[in-house]
Design a protein around this motif. Structure first.
Motif, PDB file in Angstrom:
ATOM      1  N   THR A  98       1.539  -6.965 -17.373  1.00 18.96           N
ATOM      2  CA  THR A  98       2.322  -5.778 -17.655  1.00 18.96           C
ATOM      3  C   THR A  98       3.507  -6.076 -18.555  1.00 18.96           C
ATOM      4  O   THR A  98       4.124  -7.148 -18.474  1.00 18.96           O
ATOM      5  CB  THR A  98       2.802  -5.134 -16.342  1.00 18.96           C
ATOM      6  N   LYS A  99       3.844  -5.123 -19.392  1.00 17.78           N
ATOM      7  CA  LYS A  99       4.950  -5.295 -20.329  1.00 17.78           C
ATOM      8  C   LYS A  99       6.281  -4.883 -19.721  1.00 17.78           C
ATOM      9  O   LYS A  99       7.311  -5.489 -19.996  1.00 17.78           O
ATOM     10  CB  LYS A  99       4.672  -4.480 -21.600  1.00 17.78           C
ATOM     11  N   LEU A 149      -8.379 -11.994 -17.533  1.00 21.14           N
ATOM     12  CA  LEU A 149      -7.887 -11.574 -16.227  1.00 21.14           C
ATOM     13  C   LEU A 149      -6.642 -10.723 -16.423  1.00 21.14           C
ATOM     14  O   LEU A 149      -5.773 -11.051 -17.222  1.00 21.14           O
ATOM     15  CB  LEU A 149      -7.521 -12.786 -15.357  1.00 21.14           C
ATOM     16  N   TYR A 150      -6.586  -9.623 -15.661  1.00 21.74           N
ATOM     17  CA  TYR A 150      -5.391  -8.792 -15.600  1.00 21.74           C
ATOM     18  C   TYR A 150      -4.966  -8.706 -14.145  1.00 21.74           C
ATOM     19  O   TYR A 150      -5.589  -8.011 -13.350  1.00 21.74           O
ATOM     20  CB  TYR A 150      -5.666  -7.407 -16.186  1.00 21.74           C
ATOM     21  N   PRO A 151      -3.924  -9.445 -13.752  1.00 21.84           N
ATOM     22  CA  PRO A 151      -3.415  -9.333 -12.395  1.00 21.84           C
ATOM     23  C   PRO A 151      -2.282  -8.310 -12.327  1.00 21.84           C
ATOM     24  O   PRO A 151      -1.415  -8.284 -13.192  1.00 21.84           O
ATOM     25  CB  PRO A 151      -2.887 -10.745 -12.118  1.00 21.84           C
ATOM     26  N   ARG A 152      -2.298  -7.468 -11.300  1.00 22.30           N
ATOM     27  CA  ARG A 152      -1.224  -6.487 -11.132  1.00 22.30           C
ATOM     28  C   ARG A 152      -0.695  -6.564  -9.705  1.00 22.30           C
ATOM     29  O   ARG A 152      -1.427  -6.306  -8.745  1.00 22.30           O
ATOM     30  CB  ARG A 152      -1.727  -5.063 -11.424  1.00 22.30           C
ATOM     31  N   THR A 153       0.544  -6.946  -9.564  1.00 21.12           N
ATOM     32  CA  THR A 153       1.162  -7.076  -8.246  1.00 21.12           C
ATOM     33  C   THR A 153       2.108  -5.929  -7.937  1.00 21.12           C
ATOM     34  O   THR A 153       2.346  -5.609  -6.779  1.00 21.12           O
ATOM     35  CB  THR A 153       1.934  -8.404  -8.153  1.00 21.12           C
ATOM     36  N   ASN A 193      -1.751   2.583  -5.513  1.00 18.87           N
ATOM     37  CA  ASN A 193      -2.722   1.502  -5.380  1.00 18.87           C
ATOM     38  C   ASN A 193      -2.070   0.285  -4.727  1.00 18.87           C
ATOM     39  O   ASN A 193      -0.860   0.071  -4.870  1.00 18.87           O
ATOM     40  CB  ASN A 193      -3.213   1.053  -6.763  1.00 18.87           C
ATOM     41  N   PRO A 194      -2.882  -0.554  -4.082  1.00 16.65           N
ATOM     42  CA  PRO A 194      -2.396  -1.890  -3.739  1.00 16.65           C
ATOM     43  C   PRO A 194      -2.366  -2.747  -4.998  1.00 16.65           C
ATOM     44  O   PRO A 194      -2.768  -2.300  -6.079  1.00 16.65           O
ATOM     45  CB  PRO A 194      -3.456  -2.385  -2.751  1.00 16.65           C
ATOM     46  N   GLY A 195      -1.903  -3.988  -4.880  1.00 23.63           N
ATOM     47  CA  GLY A 195      -2.081  -4.911  -5.991  1.00 23.63           C
ATOM     48  C   GLY A 195      -3.564  -5.113  -6.264  1.00 23.63           C
ATOM     49  O   GLY A 195      -4.414  -4.864  -5.397  1.00 23.63           O
TER      50      GLY A 195
END
Length: 273
Positions: free
Chosen positions: A169-170, A208-212, A253-255
């Protein structure tokens, strides 16, 4: 007993008209983008512009004419209780302007997102990038494509290279993401705004795109469909189970992680780290 899912033929017939609606919304956004626009703040402290509202109206009007029997849930009209939504088997899930912060910064990293949810899964997705006039379209059983400079090209995720590319994410980086990245294998990294991160994985430009940090269901659904149809898996964190829609009262959403190459074994590699 499960109801029949929307057929691939029915989804294919919807793709072009939904794309046209997204493009029209993008044109409405650009009219504001090129003006001296004002910014207000919603109750949740997120920014709001006339571009969000104009795109919302364009999309709702278009989808109501196209499929009057399918309800719509948009970020700009999300006050629909779960007691109503829980009875929906199919509905449109819409983010009229995903990446309002990027829109305000005028960096181009914002999109129009329109998804069809069928029995908790995103089965059709259109992501349109107003500044570049690039569009990503996908439907289950139909395929995933990018339309760039008027040319439509099928897209697919790639096999993970020796040094994977992670896209993050930016504008919403947090300590949990930094910790995740610290446990990842040696990699390259770049940042993008809005649903473009999903699109990069779908197109084989990232692995891979991780979103926490927090996202809402309308932020992810259209590009979620695109990524999965292109060969990715989208799994929630921390249990690594499929990300689903309209299963609870909250629309947060969750991560999650978007994995371009499911055979790479990201979960095990992260644990080993």
């Amino acid at each position: 007993m499960s109801l029949p899912r929307t057929s691939a033929d029915a989804l294919a017939a919807l793709l072009d008209p939904v794309l046209a609606i997204a493009v029209a919304a993008g044109d409405a956004i650009m009219e504001v983008y090129e003006s001296d626009f004002a910014v207000s703040t919603k109750d949740d402290a997120s920014p709001l512009t006339q571009a969000d509202l104009r795109a919302h109206r364009t999309i709702i009007d278009g989808l109501t004419q196209l499929t009057p029997d399918i309800p719509c849930l948009s970020e700009e009209d999300a006050d629909i209780g779960f007691e109503v939504r829980r009875n929906w088997t199919r509905y449109w899930l819409i983010d009229p302007l995903d990446g309002t912060k990027e829109f305000i910064k005028r960096n181009g990293d914002f999109t129009v997102n329109i998804a069809l949810i069928d029995q908790h899964e995103a089965v059709l997705g259109v992501v349109h990038v107003p500044v570049t006039k690039t569009s990503y379209i996908a439907a289950r059983g139909v395929g995933a494509s990018v339309i760039r400079d008027g040319k439509k090209t099928a897209i697919h995720t790639r096999a993970t290279p020796a040094k994977p590319m992670l896209v993050v994410t930016k504008s919403h980086r947090d300590a949990a993401l930094d910790e995740f990245l610290a446990h990842a294998p040696e990699h390259e990294q770049l940042s993008r705004g809005s649903s473009l991160k999903f699109c990069m994985v779908a197109e084989g430009l990232a692995d891979l795109y991780p979103r926490t940090g927090p996202t809402s269901e309308w932020d992810t659904a259209a590009a979620h469909c695109l990524a999965e149809v292109a060969g990715a898996t989208v799994l929630r964190l921390p249990d690594w189970q499929p990300l689903r829609y309209n299963t609870k009262d909250s629309l947060l959403n969750p991560g999650f992680v978007v994995i371009g190459d499911p055979a790479y074994g990201w979960r095990e590699r992260l644990k080993a780290g």
